[in-house]
Design an enzyme around this catalytic site. Structure first.
Site, PDB file in Angstrom:
ATOM      1  N   PHE A 121      74.746  67.948  31.718  1.00 28.57           N
ATOM      2  CA  PHE A 121      74.556  67.815  33.171  1.00 28.57           C
ATOM      3  C   PHE A 121      75.929  67.508  33.789  1.00 28.57           C
ATOM      4  O   PHE A 121      76.131  66.494  34.440  1.00 28.57           O
ATOM      5  CB  PHE A 121      73.543  66.715  33.529  1.00 28.57           C
TER       6      PHE A 121
ATOM      7  N   ASN B 222      69.754  75.498  30.267  1.00 32.39           N
ATOM      8  CA  ASN B 222      68.812  74.419  30.520  1.00 32.39           C
ATOM      9  C   ASN B 222      69.074  73.349  29.459  1.00 32.39           C
ATOM     10  O   ASN B 222      68.929  73.595  28.262  1.00 32.39           O
ATOM     11  CB  ASN B 222      67.386  74.964  30.400  1.00 32.39           C
TER      12      ASN B 222
ATOM     13  N   ASP C 291      74.026  62.791  31.843  1.00 26.47           N
ATOM     14  CA  ASP C 291      73.908  62.311  33.234  1.00 26.47           C
ATOM     15  C   ASP C 291      72.917  63.191  34.001  1.00 26.47           C
ATOM     16  O   ASP C 291      73.307  63.945  34.900  1.00 26.47           O
ATOM     17  CB  ASP C 291      75.297  62.326  33.902  1.00 26.47           C
TER      18      ASP C 291
ATOM     19  N   CYS D 101      70.012  57.919  37.292  1.00 25.76           N
ATOM     20  CA  CYS D 101      70.208  57.609  38.711  1.00 25.76           C
ATOM     21  C   CYS D 101      68.871  57.508  39.442  1.00 25.76           C
ATOM     22  O   CYS D 101      68.824  57.571  40.663  1.00 25.76           O
ATOM     23  CB  CYS D 101      71.124  58.648  39.362  1.00 25.76           C
TER      24      CYS D 101
END
Ligand code: SAH
Length: 363
Positions: free
Chosen positions: A194, A246, A267, A307
């Site tokens: 990511f 992906n 992340d 997050c």
């Protein structure tokens, strides 16, 4: 706004559509007409706060206003060198005279070459705000180069910024201090999952001889490659391999086929956008963390982030421990970190703490 029993609490911004009906804006009595001047004062204070912390010595890209954490509910302002990006998320801040007060203050206090509005269409819809395109509001500049320093002795890394593209307000400034922390431990062969435009990947590339960045967004990876080229003379890695994939599928394949790395960063985007999505989100985090742990060499460094507002630090640590148990790896926590200081966390407002970044040594 009164407390039960009638004691005066303060005044708040109200919203006719949000689940959050009231957002506290002052502990004194005030009326609507004062809002523009309250907002202007708060924006000035927010700028002063970052100056007090000397954030600009680390980077010329940082959050200048962070909503509730700066007592400006629904206003986000990010500074990208000489370009400012702002976002309005509440009805009260979207009022014409309040927006003007914000822009005037930013112009006088910072004097940017451009101010750009970035739109979160989903939030505007939830808040029943009229749809808008956003774009350049003042000045003429929308693209620039930002810099991030990890320590005084190193030349800063440079990243392109284009206010007309990208996610959030353009970059993930909340991770800036975590890039520097990850760099301190990183070594060997590294994988940034990511990776977006390479925030972690470029910092890893200062220490690691081989770096792979994975993301589903081709545009983000292309910006990552341009960022690599901007910095190549400062990096240990001769190149960064950018893979469009992906991440779930890729980690499953690679952990099954025995790919190994000495440093891995995870992340992912926020899985738990609502409280209801929490258990599915925790399963998603566990799966990703499990796969990554299996791919780490003994003695490897694992940087794992979340997050999601609705996942607490404790829940995240428990999920990580669960994944380690299933992967049969013992992990030691080197650092349990949060968001950069320009995204303040206010005691008593748990919603202001949302980013978790754990750095672990994996045996
Ligand atoms: N680490 C980045 C920020 C990551 S944000 C930084 O510090 O700048 C999350 C990223 O995940 C976005 O770039 C998004 O494009 C990517 N993404 C979302 N779903 C994905 C998926 N299933 N596979 C791979 N990447 C994905």
């Amino acid at each position: 706004m009164l407390e039960e029993g009638g004691r005066f609490l303060g005044c708040a911004l109200s919203s006719s559509s949000s689940q959050i009906a009231l957002r506290m804006v002052s502990d004194r009595e005030c009326d609507q007409s004062e809002l523009p001047s309250i907002v202007a004062t708060r924006v000035k204070k927010a700028i002063e706060y970052r100056d007090t912390l000397r954030i600009s010595e680390q980077s010329n890209a940082y959050r200048v206003v962070f909503s509730e954490a700066d007592q400006l509910p629904g206003l986000i302002v990010d500074r990208y060198n000489d370009v400012l990006a702002f976002q309005v998320l509440t009805q009260a801040i979207d009022r014409k005279e309040v927006r003007e007060a914000v822009l005037e203050t930013l112009d006088t206090e910072i004097g940017p070459a451009g101010i750009v509005e970035r739109v979160d269409a989903r939030i505007r819809e939830l808040e029943e705000l009229p749809a808008t395109e956003g774009g350049l509001i003042r000045g003429e500049k929308m693209r620039t180069i930002i810099e991030m320093s990890t320590n005084q002795d190193e030349s800063p890394l440079r990243f392109e910024y284009d206010a007309a593209a990208g996610q959030k307000t353009g970059a993930f400034l909340d991770q800036r201090e975590n890039y520097a922390a990850a760099q301190r431990y990183a070594r060997g062969t590294a994988l940034d999952v990511f990776c977006y435009q390479g925030g972690f990947a470029l910092h890893l590339a200062r220490m690691c001889n081989q770096v792979i960045g994975v993301d589903a967004s081709r545009a983000a990876l292309e910006a990552g490659e341009r960022n690599f080229e901007l910095n190549s003379s400062l990096l240990a890695a001769p190149e960064i391999e950018w893979l469009e994939a992906n991440a779930f599928d890729l980690l499953r394949d690679w952990s099954d086929t025995g790919r190994r790395f000495q440093t891995i960063v995870l992340d992912p985007p926020a899985f738990a956008k609502t409280k209801k999505a929490l258990s599915t989100a925790l399963r998603g985090y566990k799966e990703l963390n499990l796969r990554a742990l299996k791919m780490l060499e003994p003695g490897g460094i694992f940087v794992t982030c979340s997050c999601s507002h609705h996942v607490s630090q404790q829940e995240f640590l428990e999920t990580l421990a669960d994944a380690a148990r299933d992967a049969r790896r013992r992990i030691r926590l080197l650092e349990v970190r949060g968001q950069s200081q320009d995204h303040p966390v206010v005691a008593g407002i748990p919603e202001t703490a949302y980013l978790k970044c754990v750095i672990a040594f994996v045996e």
